[in-house]
Design a protein around this motif. Sequence first.
Motif, PDB file in Angstrom:
ATOM      1  N   ASN A  80      19.277  22.512  -5.718  1.00 16.41           N
ATOM      2  CA  ASN A  80      20.106  22.683  -6.907  1.00 16.41           C
ATOM      3  C   ASN A  80      19.898  24.098  -7.433  1.00 16.41           C
ATOM      4  O   ASN A  80      18.810  24.671  -7.286  1.00 16.41           O
ATOM      5  CB  ASN A  80      19.730  21.662  -7.976  1.00 16.41           C
ATOM      6  N   ALA A  81      20.936  24.659  -8.027  1.00 16.58           N
ATOM      7  CA  ALA A  81      20.834  26.040  -8.488  1.00 16.58           C
ATOM      8  C   ALA A  81      21.719  26.247  -9.705  1.00 16.58           C
ATOM      9  O   ALA A  81      22.690  25.503  -9.927  1.00 16.58           O
ATOM     10  CB  ALA A  81      21.263  26.989  -7.378  1.00 16.58           C
ATOM     11  N   SER A  82      21.369  27.220 -10.514  1.00 17.63           N
ATOM     12  CA  SER A  82      22.240  27.601 -11.633  1.00 17.63           C
ATOM     13  C   SER A  82      22.142  29.097 -11.858  1.00 17.63           C
ATOM     14  O   SER A  82      21.120  29.720 -11.540  1.00 17.63           O
ATOM     15  CB  SER A  82      21.809  26.862 -12.905  1.00 17.63           C
ATOM     16  N   TRP A  83      23.232  29.646 -12.357  1.00 17.99           N
ATOM     17  CA  TRP A  83      23.292  31.089 -12.628  1.00 17.99           C
ATOM     18  C   TRP A  83      23.971  31.282 -13.973  1.00 17.99           C
ATOM     19  O   TRP A  83      25.036  30.708 -14.229  1.00 17.99           O
ATOM     20  CB  TRP A  83      24.095  31.781 -11.530  1.00 17.99           C
ATOM     21  N   LEU A  84      23.332  32.012 -14.849  1.00 19.90           N
ATOM     22  CA  LEU A  84      23.867  32.204 -16.199  1.00 19.90           C
ATOM     23  C   LEU A  84      23.844  33.678 -16.571  1.00 19.90           C
ATOM     24  O   LEU A  84      22.777  34.281 -16.656  1.00 19.90           O
ATOM     25  CB  LEU A  84      23.043  31.396 -17.199  1.00 19.90           C
TER      26      LEU A  84
ATOM     27  N   ASP B 198      14.923  19.472  -7.660  1.00 21.08           N
ATOM     28  CA  ASP B 198      15.231  18.395  -8.607  1.00 21.08           C
ATOM     29  C   ASP B 198      16.492  18.777  -9.400  1.00 21.08           C
ATOM     30  O   ASP B 198      16.930  19.929  -9.368  1.00 21.08           O
ATOM     31  CB  ASP B 198      14.023  18.218  -9.551  1.00 21.08           C
ATOM     32  N   GLU B 199      17.087  17.793 -10.131  1.00 23.74           N
ATOM     33  CA  GLU B 199      18.231  18.072 -11.008  1.00 23.74           C
ATOM     34  C   GLU B 199      17.840  19.159 -12.013  1.00 23.74           C
ATOM     35  O   GLU B 199      16.758  19.106 -12.591  1.00 23.74           O
ATOM     36  CB  GLU B 199      18.607  16.778 -11.741  1.00 23.74           C
ATOM     37  N   ILE B 200      18.671  20.150 -12.186  1.00 28.42           N
ATOM     38  CA  ILE B 200      18.336  21.238 -13.113  1.00 28.42           C
ATOM     39  C   ILE B 200      18.833  20.887 -14.510  1.00 28.42           C
ATOM     40  O   ILE B 200      20.016  20.620 -14.716  1.00 28.42           O
ATOM     41  CB  ILE B 200      18.957  22.573 -12.667  1.00 28.42           C
ATOM     42  N   GLY B 201      17.912  20.838 -15.458  1.00 25.66           N
ATOM     43  CA  GLY B 201      18.316  20.590 -16.840  1.00 25.66           C
ATOM     44  C   GLY B 201      18.774  21.898 -17.450  1.00 25.66           C
ATOM     45  O   GLY B 201      19.878  22.382 -17.193  1.00 25.66           O
ATOM     46  N   ALA B 202      17.892  22.507 -18.225  1.00 25.80           N
ATOM     47  CA  ALA B 202      18.212  23.755 -18.901  1.00 25.80           C
ATOM     48  C   ALA B 202      18.412  24.871 -17.879  1.00 25.80           C
ATOM     49  O   ALA B 202      17.585  25.048 -16.989  1.00 25.80           O
ATOM     50  CB  ALA B 202      17.106  24.127 -19.869  1.00 25.80           C
ATOM     51  N   PRO B 203      19.497  25.629 -17.984  1.00 30.29           N
ATOM     52  CA  PRO B 203      19.715  26.771 -17.092  1.00 30.29           C
ATOM     53  C   PRO B 203      19.002  28.019 -17.597  1.00 30.29           C
ATOM     54  O   PRO B 203      19.263  29.114 -17.131  1.00 30.29           O
ATOM     55  CB  PRO B 203      21.227  26.956 -17.138  1.00 30.29           C
ATOM     56  N   LEU B 204      18.114  27.857 -18.572  1.00 31.59           N
ATOM     57  CA  LEU B 204      17.371  28.991 -19.119  1.00 31.59           C
ATOM     58  C   LEU B 204      16.021  28.477 -19.606  1.00 31.59           C
ATOM     59  O   LEU B 204      15.794  27.261 -19.648  1.00 31.59           O
ATOM     60  CB  LEU B 204      18.136  29.641 -20.265  1.00 31.59           C
ATOM     61  N   ALA B 205      15.141  29.377 -19.980  1.00 31.18           N
ATOM     62  CA  ALA B 205      13.779  28.961 -20.332  1.00 31.18           C
ATOM     63  C   ALA B 205      13.180  29.916 -21.355  1.00 31.18           C
ATOM     64  O   ALA B 205      13.786  30.930 -21.717  1.00 31.18           O
ATOM     65  CB  ALA B 205      12.914  28.923 -19.085  1.00 31.18           C
ATOM     66  N   ALA B 206      11.995  29.566 -21.820  1.00 27.64           N
ATOM     67  CA  ALA B 206      11.287  30.441 -22.761  1.00 27.64           C
ATOM     68  C   ALA B 206      10.596  31.578 -22.009  1.00 27.64           C
ATOM     69  O   ALA B 206      10.497  32.699 -22.487  1.00 27.64           O
ATOM     70  CB  ALA B 206      10.272  29.631 -23.559  1.00 27.64           C
TER      71      ALA B 206
END
Lengths: 352, 352, 265, 265, 74, 74, 183, 183
Positions: free
Chosen positions: G32-36, G57-65
């Motif tokens: 799984n992947a995300s790009w923001l 795993d399923e990606i929840g938040a596409p960003l982090a602290a």
Amino acid sequence: MQAKRRLIKGNDALSLGAIAGGCDCFFGYPITPQNEVPELLSSEMPKNGRVFLQAESEVASINMVYGAAAAGMRAMTSSSSPGVSLMMEGISYIAGAELPCLIVNVMRGGPGLGSISPSQGDYFQACKGGGHGDYRCIVLAPWSAQEMFSFPELAFDLADKYRNPAMILADGVLGQMMEPASIPAEFTRVSRPEKTWATNGRNGRSHKNVANSLVIDPHELRDHNLKLQAKYTKMQEDCKWDTRLAEDADVLVVAYGITARLAFSACKLARKKGVKAGLFRPITLYPYPSAPLLDVAKGKKRILVVELSSGQMVEDVRLTMNGAIPVDFYGEMGGVIPSPAEVCAKIMEAAK
Amino acid sequence: MQAKRRLIKGNDALSLGAIAGGCDCFFGYPITPQNEVPELLSSEMPKNGRVFLQAESEVASINMVYGAAAAGMRAMTSSSSPGVSLMMEGISYIAGAELPCLIVNVMRGGPGLGSISPSQGDYFQACKGGGHGDYRCIVLAPWSAQEMFSFPELAFDLADKYRNPAMILADGVLGQMMEPASIPAEFTRVSRPEKTWATNGRNGRSHKNVANSLVIDPHELRDHNLKLQAKYTKMQEDCKWDTRLAEDADVLVVAYGITARLAFSACKLARKKGVKAGLFRPITLYPYPSAPLLDVAKGKKRILVVELSSGQMVEDVRLTMNGAIPVDFYGEMGGVIPSPAEVCAKIMEAAK
Amino acid sequence: MSSLVEAPGTQLPDNDLQCVFKKPASMTSKPLHYCPGCSHGTYHRLIAELIDDANLLSTTVGVCPVGCAVFAYDYFEFDMIQAAHGRAPAVATGVKRCLPDRFVFTYQGDGDLAAIGTAETIHAAARGENITIFFVNNGIFGMTGGQMAPTSLIGQKTTTSRAGRDASWTGQPFKVCELLSTIEGCAYIARVALTSAKNVRTCKKYMRKAIQAQQQKSGFSLVEILSPCPVQWGMQPGDALDYIENTVTKVYPPGEFVNKLPESE
Amino acid sequence: MSSLVEAPGTQLPDNDLQCVFKKPASMTSKPLHYCPGCSHGTYHRLIAELIDDANLLSTTVGVCPVGCAVFAYDYFEFDMIQAAHGRAPAVATGVKRCLPDRFVFTYQGDGDLAAIGTAETIHAAARGENITIFFVNNGIFGMTGGQMAPTSLIGQKTTTSRAGRDASWTGQPFKVCELLSTIEGCAYIARVALTSAKNVRTCKKYMRKAIQAQQQKSGFSLVEILSPCPVQWGMQPGDALDYIENTVTKVYPPGEFVNKLPESE
Amino acid sequence: MNVCKINVNLCKGCGICVKFCPKHVLEISDELNPSGFHPAHPAKPELCTACAICAEMCPETAIEIYRRKKSRAS
Amino acid sequence: MNVCKINVNLCKGCGICVKFCPKHVLEISDELNPSGFHPAHPAKPELCTACAICAEMCPETAIEIYRRKKSRAS
Amino acid sequence: MLEENIIAGFGGQGVLSLGKILAQAAMEEGLNASWLPSYGPEMRGGTANCIACFSDDEIGAPLAASYDVVIVMNQPSLEKFEQVVKPQGTLLINSSIIPVKPTRNDLDIHYVAANELAEEVTGTTKSANIVALGALHAVRPRLKTESLEAALKFTFGAKGDKLVQSNIRALHAGMEAMKPAVA
Amino acid sequence: MLEENIIAGFGGQGVLSLGKILAQAAMEEGLNASWLPSYGPEMRGGTANCIACFSDDEIGAPLAASYDVVIVMNQPSLEKFEQVVKPQGTLLINSSIIPVKPTRNDLDIHYVAANELAEEVTGTTKSANIVALGALHAVRPRLKTESLEAALKFTFGAKGDKLVQSNIRALHAGMEAMKPAVA
Ligand SMILES: Cc1ncc(C[n+]2csc(CCOP(=O)(O)OP(=O)(O)O)c2C)c(N)n1
Ligand SMILES: Cc1ncc(C[n+]2csc(CCOP(=O)(O)OP(=O)(O)O)c2C)c(N)n1
Ligand code: SF4
Ligand code: SF4
Ligand code: SF4
Ligand code: SF4
Ligand code: SF4
Ligand code: SF4
Ligand SMILES: [Mg+2]
Ligand SMILES: [Mg+2]
């Protein structure tokens, strides 16, 4: 200034009240059932050295108000439901730029073109922000020609105090009905806070002023929003309400504007029938008088909310009671106005 | 039709989803952060024999949609917060005239011009009717590129089923983010109900059709409104929701759209820290999944609502719970997106 | 690089140098956010120079649009109002009607003025509203990423007309000055292209007349500049200016369309 | 009274009588709600006659405005859409773009078209939108009780200009045909006053051309009629017609402003 | 000699001044300024006539022009 | 004789037909119709030429005109 | 496994496509992947950045602290993003145009002269971003080299094989350059 | 004491002003009063009506389910409003243009030839409404005659004393006409 009692239409009272309240300029576009407002102001404003301009649309009206308010004026517009819907972007801008002004909505039946008959179907729009983003208007609900006259000044004062748009939420009956009201013979200029933030030309000012709702940095916009929210919380200190026969009541009817008048008559009928009914009337719909309502409602058996809608203010009553006392609802829509007898019947049901 | 997994922007997925969903025509006006929608559709719609027209404004857009919808088309527009505010009158008309259509709002920070950063500040506007009168839109809240692709067809189907405007409420992150999604290679024409009421020219029809929201007689308008309200009640049968880790949870987090993604990550973090947290995600924001929520919430210690707003959906959660379970709220505004760690911290507080 | 760097305003080596060109006082020192080669900056500077010349700093209220010039309030020293997209003329009307002795202008792009703001523009003109509009026509929606504008040329490739604007579907380019010329409330209407130093001076002359029209209460005034959007046009800044000179001016002829100034030549 | 009454359509005493004038088939039998002497009814009838003549009943979609003609959908036998105030051209665009072979027209008053609907009207024209607008200019907001319209004459007394319209404050009358004439998308633009049987016939001729323009896909067409509003003008119906003939037409000259019909004389 | 003073912090390297300078005084440098642009610089300062055309055309108002005063004795 | 048939239920007594009838056939009646209007009526029906001008001008389309066919023998 | 990356630099430096290629490569591997992207008002110049995440795993938040990996292509980005690297996380610096050094010492810091190397192997600095990608891959090999090459093919394929090849050269140049670091 | 009245008729018959004058008169006596018109889209012809209430107590609802007094000036109004008269309530009918009779028999019904009487004493039918007011006053004297006259002065004073006087004549003509009924 000595006031004289005269039979006057709600819309006319509101117009004179605006002048009495120091309205510097009116920008509006005709729509029934509030046309007496622009009609009267078109001649009275110039007479009193104020500005009246008929705009090409409600969108233009609210943006003219935005400009005049930014320039430090007590600026006002008036319309009815469909016209007010067209002002949603503009009102959101005015709230975002923290400009004081007055918007009047003499509500009519909806949705869409609907009808020109009285209604209270725009409560959500007025009180929860029909426009985008987390903003609020100060919302006042008059119930008589006398309040139609006195609320514009109150609205301007609160708007200036909080640098926030204020709205008067009336309806076709209040606008068209004539009643005796005390109206002063002539109007003296009212005092108002100095507006050091106004974009009225620097002349001499050490810094420039900017009227703006754009805050491109998320954290700055967050802080701006937190400031607005703090302001909305503080408004609670100015929430207003009224009661009739509430003291010993078992059934508390909650209603605003013209509906409160019907409910008041209904309460009297119910008492004739042996049911102790009383009225709680929110005068500021935002800030909503939740604390006073909780207080007045203490010990009541049941609450009945009456509106000319499918049930909008009732949500604020339920949020206030949070399950403490059962809350019933009775509403009519489309311009149908229930008679006191019909409202009384609902009270009797609630009392069962 | 076989679908292939590809990395795609939410806005692009939504655009292709509209075509896949049988959208006949798109009328819109550019605004960030949804510009990919008109940009992609401007070339893809004609390719697929559909209509794309850039309007001169959002007011024109929504009224073009009104006309096309009246003519029986699957008509759509897309915008972001300030632009959607300008559509309030038009949406109220469409709801009043009972026409099916799709409105997309890729929300940004407000109020006013605000910013172009993601936000969820338009929940009230979308769900309580930002326009005048007692109407409702069907509101869908996707949380992934895959749902951005699949919801337009769902929205059109529900809109046609109820002859009611449907709205997809997304936000800047969902619009701009790329994710893998399964998108079919080409699109087959979807079936749709026959629209005998459409004002598309009589040719042969025995009677004329009229698209209209004007009902001048109060009692007829009351009946029209009662019909609408009955329809809104019936919609409950189509309310949709989703859960993650909710079964055994003590703290139930309620969030929609992108915020549900953050909350989901936060629940996992909380569980690492020993707090049983779970997610309830409303998919239809209107009709609101109150019954399912009550059901899922049974036995939970506490509910935490998370939004990118000052607290809007939380009112529907509180109205649903009616005091049964304490409801906390955590919100960020202005385009600030809390990290899962920050949301987790709020969960830990709630768990105390 | 330091060899190149000269902090602005540092004292120069000797005193036989006299400054013949520098930033006008009504303009702030804030660096502009515009793309390389965008004429918004030039137009801003001309406004500031004229405000300086006419000594209007303390009585001016400017209204900026939604568009790339949305941040214009950062670049001027006088009071500014940021208006909703397309509504600047209505906002300016609100100010001017209440404060008739102020100099009130709006600054608007072609999407702002000629698309969403059409009614506000035309009715301000129809009322003979005593305001001045500085209109930047770059034939595109710059800020939002280069979508087609009503002013885009036929065949122009934009993000919403990838094959080039098709007249049979979207109509002909929208000509603001020509349209306004039929309206009696207009006191001064002119168009110019900022494609050479000479044209920059012509532009300034037109702008001065527009300002005079307002000061003389003669009515509505507007100056349209044909401006490049190098980034959205996908051209080098220099080429973009040539393109305006050679192509855009054929569709949008420069010149004075309305001039009711008493002492105008 | 019964002496006078003749129920519509009753058989006449003898058969040597041939009907030379009666209600067109595309018009319903519903009594009109307009005030005595209001030309809305006449204009409605002309539309219905032309729809009959051109045999368009089954392919016509009409769009009615918000204004006194809001109930127009009750008076025609073809499909109708009631549009939001001023937005009829956008609504018609939505229909026409999806169903290009239908005959799509809007019917709009001057407040609807020339005030709140300015942008929608002008951009429909600018796009060369292939629709027809029947425009009723009575120089006032009739439905709402006689407020000033952008089209009101200078000196005209209305409920929002009780002392008479003042040009220095509200500008000059708004001339729709003259404004549209500058827009290339317009195929046919004409104005006429319904002040005599002859003019009624001229009006019908103009309307026929406007309809042809759309059928030939030549672009945007509009016919403006100068109409009385006896009630809001405070005149007798007959006098109101004379007033138009003698005064209104001086400000709004009748005639054909744009005519791009191939076979037009 | 006249001075064409370019503020490299403001310069965005659009090249318009280079294009319009009648004396070809200016060139684009291949170095980057802090904003990542290649700024213009006076390559042949001695040719500058202080006509200010570059400055008038510069969208960033990044250019100041100074003219050398005629020395009395001449 | 030609017939100018006025539907008094539709007539609003605006008097436009009266004003425009070249033969002065029509007059406003002083009786009220059910809607409270004084309708027009053909006071001198015999003068009617069936020119239909009244009908063309009537905003309510309340008038129907019938022409007497020429009798063959003449 | 969840990897969260930030890539930042000047508008023209291709930081957004670098992130996209990372996400694309991850997807090629069935992750799984995300790009923001950071998105702002249209305006060239200034800095751009994007966040790329991938996970089995399923990606929840596409960003982090805070992030596992931060790649900075210019100096403003270093100043802005140094603080969001996770302790022991990877900070990759384009030394070609960043003269200064980071202040933190709890990081796995690497330098690559991306511009020079790109110029060297491709003749232009355009693919400096891909060089950086290669460098990252060398010091933190989370994806298969084939996946990265496949992603390059996917991204540049439309523009012709020549471009694909030169980018693959850039990728490997970046990997080579890090040999010492990984050795 | 709360009196609720409906007055209905054709647009031109002055039913709205009749109601206003009632409310004005009540106010002159220091009572509370309200007047509520039926309002519709601008359009002449058709029927108009209004509700006038007065009371010595605060007036809640300006309208009701049934009324103490209904005055009908034309036939459509009789058909529309006959049913809303309270049992034993007063129904006043303008017999000048209403040939038909009401169907209810539980009412206090009166007829006045308002048009003829008006024509008689004022020369025009314009003040038929005031004749009806006088008739109502005679059969149901709830307000002082002086108050009604004062209200007429207030209403028509601006237009000159002649008009005031002719209306006062109309008022009394209406009262006289009802003498038999009250006797
Ligand atoms: C109501 C509303 N609609 C749309 C937008 C999005 N928007 C911002 S600027 C713009 C157009 C910009 O084009 P133009 O006015 O020509 O200015 P430019 O950027 O080209 O200078 C649009 C459509 C908005 N902010 N508000
Ligand atoms: C958004 C909105 N604004 C205002 C109105 C009120 N309104 C109804 S009709 C009308 C103007 C009518 O004038 P015109 O268009 O000239 O038509 P006419 O009645 O004169 O034929 C107005 C302002 C409305 N219904 N909706
Ligand atoms: S996008 Fe175009 S108009 Fe906007 S700043 Fe860049 S060049 Fe100028
Ligand atoms: S108000 Fe005027 S326009 Fe409306 S119906 Fe009456 S006369 Fe006609
Ligand atoms: S014109 Fe200005 S910004 Fe452009 S290169 Fe020259 S100095 Fe730099
Ligand atoms: S002042 Fe004139 S000569 Fe000198 S650099 Fe500028 S343009 Fe060239
Ligand atoms: S013109 Fe028609 S409505 Fe008018 S009086 Fe004659 S018949 Fe009656
Ligand atoms: S038809 Fe001609 S002559 Fe006969 S009544 Fe009518 S207008 Fe008069
Ligand atoms: Mg532009
Ligand atoms: Mg009109």
